[in-house]
Design an enzyme around this catalytic site. Structure first.
Site, PDB file in Angstrom:
ATOM      1  N   ARG A 146      12.105  44.373   2.578  1.00  0.00           N
ATOM      2  CA  ARG A 146      12.532  44.737   3.938  1.00  0.00           C
ATOM      3  C   ARG A 146      13.844  44.058   4.284  1.00  0.00           C
ATOM      4  O   ARG A 146      14.004  42.848   4.107  1.00  0.00           O
ATOM      5  CB  ARG A 146      11.451  44.316   4.935  1.00  0.00           C
ATOM      6  N   ARG A 157      15.910  40.130  25.882  1.00  0.00           N
ATOM      7  CA  ARG A 157      15.832  38.675  25.792  1.00  0.00           C
ATOM      8  C   ARG A 157      16.487  38.014  26.994  1.00  0.00           C
ATOM      9  O   ARG A 157      17.377  38.597  27.644  1.00  0.00           O
ATOM     10  CB  ARG A 157      16.531  38.179  24.522  1.00  0.00           C
ATOM     11  N   LYS A 182       7.696  52.173  14.471  1.00  0.00           N
ATOM     12  CA  LYS A 182       7.044  50.892  14.766  1.00  0.00           C
ATOM     13  C   LYS A 182       6.306  51.019  16.104  1.00  0.00           C
ATOM     14  O   LYS A 182       6.917  51.303  17.138  1.00  0.00           O
ATOM     15  CB  LYS A 182       8.073  49.768  14.810  1.00  0.00           C
ATOM     16  N   THR A 206       3.179  41.612  10.975  1.00  0.00           N
ATOM     17  CA  THR A 206       3.319  40.515  11.930  1.00  0.00           C
ATOM     18  C   THR A 206       2.285  39.402  11.728  1.00  0.00           C
ATOM     19  O   THR A 206       1.094  39.610  11.907  1.00  0.00           O
ATOM     20  CB  THR A 206       3.271  40.980  13.402  1.00  0.00           C
TER      21      THR A 206
END
Length: 479
Positions: A32, A73, A219, A277
């Site tokens: 990845r 963020r 995703k 994850t």
């Protein structure tokens, strides 16, 4: 043979050909590229290294590019970190100087955040470690009360409990990285923070326009994605259960059930599923996984996931090769436990088939699961027939034989499918000689033995996508 595939994230810990070779030999099937960290030059060099090392080892390793997406963020704190206490006032403000955060307010790297919030909403920072209750929204400023405090550092992620943030799935950075993915000829491209099928359609169109032929991974990490799950699966080639942000938005209590549901729905719709994850998070610093991590990986395997993914464990961890080896061992253990029920899978028994190759694939798996068959040998152009086969739960290995290097790398992600390079210009016209050659090749590698039954499939027309139309049950010769 291990059936569940392993994805490893590239990073500083394995940025060396010798270490990468150890990692691939330990069991990595796909690597990845995390486009959130690194430059185009870095990614180009990494892909070249993977292709060079895998070629030397005689392996076919896929490359998955993972777009950053609209990760919302906070900005930076003037002094690096702050400590929030329960009950104190704290504000988020997108108009604040990005470097001027303090214990009272911090900037936000997403201008429209205030438009998405209202009093009564709950904000989750740093993967849910910090919880804020929204009290008032005034212009760009969001005034909150701290419900759960703690230490908060710069650039931590923001989620709204229950979802609902309007940021688009593809940012300007993603579009640039998407063009890079096309240039690097990635085999799979993951789109982050997908909300609806249109996000997948747009990513596919942009990738094709840039010359890329990679398959698209959705995703699943937003509440909206759960609401539109079936249409997203249909639009995608694969789905990733991205449990970090999904757990934050949906709540961790229901995450295990969500994971099982997503895997089941993805397989029922004949697509590929990845579980990701914190699968072996402790192995970033430890040489052994925890029992909880072992159970987590094993449960994903027994649920039917095609692949399990390592992130920081291999990118920056102290023991990347051991993390891969441990994950491979857990996968094998879980698969052995499940073998007693795998052969009698009744999936799709009442279905109608839309394509000839799909019908052949289902006939093969039904026959294989009710006959003492050692292996399935599938001649393929694009990998579609092995993909159909791999949707059926079975412990019988499937060998996808093709001269197409892109297909070899792509099928490396399919559960239970082993890529085999085979070049024969007349393969579609000559069944018996081709079968003997492939049997000899697989016998040399210990996959089959003389006298065992195998099922052999191929198409009669060369270069035709989905052209598999022939199935034979044959005995492995001793030649």
């Amino acid at each position: 043979m291990r059936r569940t595939k392993i994805i490893a994230t590239l990073g500083p810990a394995i940025d060396d050909p010798e270490v990468l070779a150890e990692l691939l030999e330990a069991g990595v099937d796909v690597v990845r590229l995390n486009f959130s960290h690194g430059s185009g030059d870095d990614f180009g060099r990494q892909v070249r290294m993977v292709r060079d090392v895998s070629t030397k080892l005689g392996l076919h390793v896929g490359v998955l590019g993972d777009l950053q997406g609209p990760k919302i963020r906070i900005d930076k704190f003037r002094d690096g970190t702050i400590t929030l206490t329960e009950g104190q006032a704290f504000a988020l403000d997108s108009s604040l100087d990005p470097e001027a955060g303090d214990a009272a307010v911090v900037g936000v790297a997403y201008d429209a955040l205030a438009d998405d919030l209202a009093p009564g909403d709950v904000m989750l920072l740093d993967d849910g470690q910090i919880v804020l209750n929204v009290e008032r929204v005034a212009g760009t400023r969001i005034e909150c009360t701290v419900a759960i405090g703690g230490e908060l550092g710069s650039k931590k992620g923001i989620n709204r409990q229950g979802g609902g943030l309007s940021a688009p799935a593809l940012t300007e950075k993603d579009i640039v990285d998407l063009r890079l993915a096309a240039e690097l000829e990635v085999d799979w491209l993951a789109v982050s923070f997908v909300r609806e099928a249109a996000d997948i359609d747009r990513a596919r169109q942009l990738l094709r326009a840039a010359g890329g032929q990679g398959h698209i991974v959705a995703k699943i990490e937003r509440t909206e994605a759960i609401d539109n799950l079936e249409s997203i699966i249909d639009a995608s080639d694969a789905v990733m259960v991205a449990r970090g942000d999904l757990g934050v938005e949906m709540g961790y209590a229901g995450l295990a059930g969500l994971q099982k549901s997503i895997i089941r729905k993805t397989r029922l719709r004949h697509k590929v599923c990845i579980t990701a994850t914190q699968m072996m998070e402790s192995m970033i610093t430890s040489q052994m996984p925890t029992r909880a991590e072992v159970s987590d990986v094993a449960n994903a395997v027994m649920d039917g996931t095609d692949a399990v993914m390592l992130s920081a464990e291999t990118a920056i961890g102290k023991y990347p090769v051991k993390a891969v080896a441990a994950m491979a061992e857990v996968c094998l253990g879980a698969e052995k436990y499940h073998q007693s029920t795998a052969r009698m899978d009744r999936h799709r028994m009442a279905d109608q088939f839309a394509n000839v190759d799909e019908a052949i694939a289902m006939a093969v798996m039904y026959t294989a699961n009710h006959l003492d068959v050692r292996a399935i040998i599938a001649m393929t152009e694009t990998g579609s027939t092995p993909q159909w086969m791999s949707r059926i739960r079975s412990d019988i290995p499937i060998f996808a034989c093709t001269p197409n290097e892109a297909t070899l790398r792509r099928v490396a992600l399919y559960r239970g499918v082993t890529p085999v390079a085979y070049e024969n210009a007349n393969a579609h016209d000559r069944t018996e000689p081709v079968f003997r050659e492939l049997c000899q090749l697989l016998t040399e590698h210990g996959h089959v033995e003389p006298g065992e039954l195998v099922i052999f499939t191929k198409g009669t027309a060369k270069g035709v996508t989905g052209g598999t139309n022939e199935m034979r049950i044959l005995s492995v010769t001793g030649e």
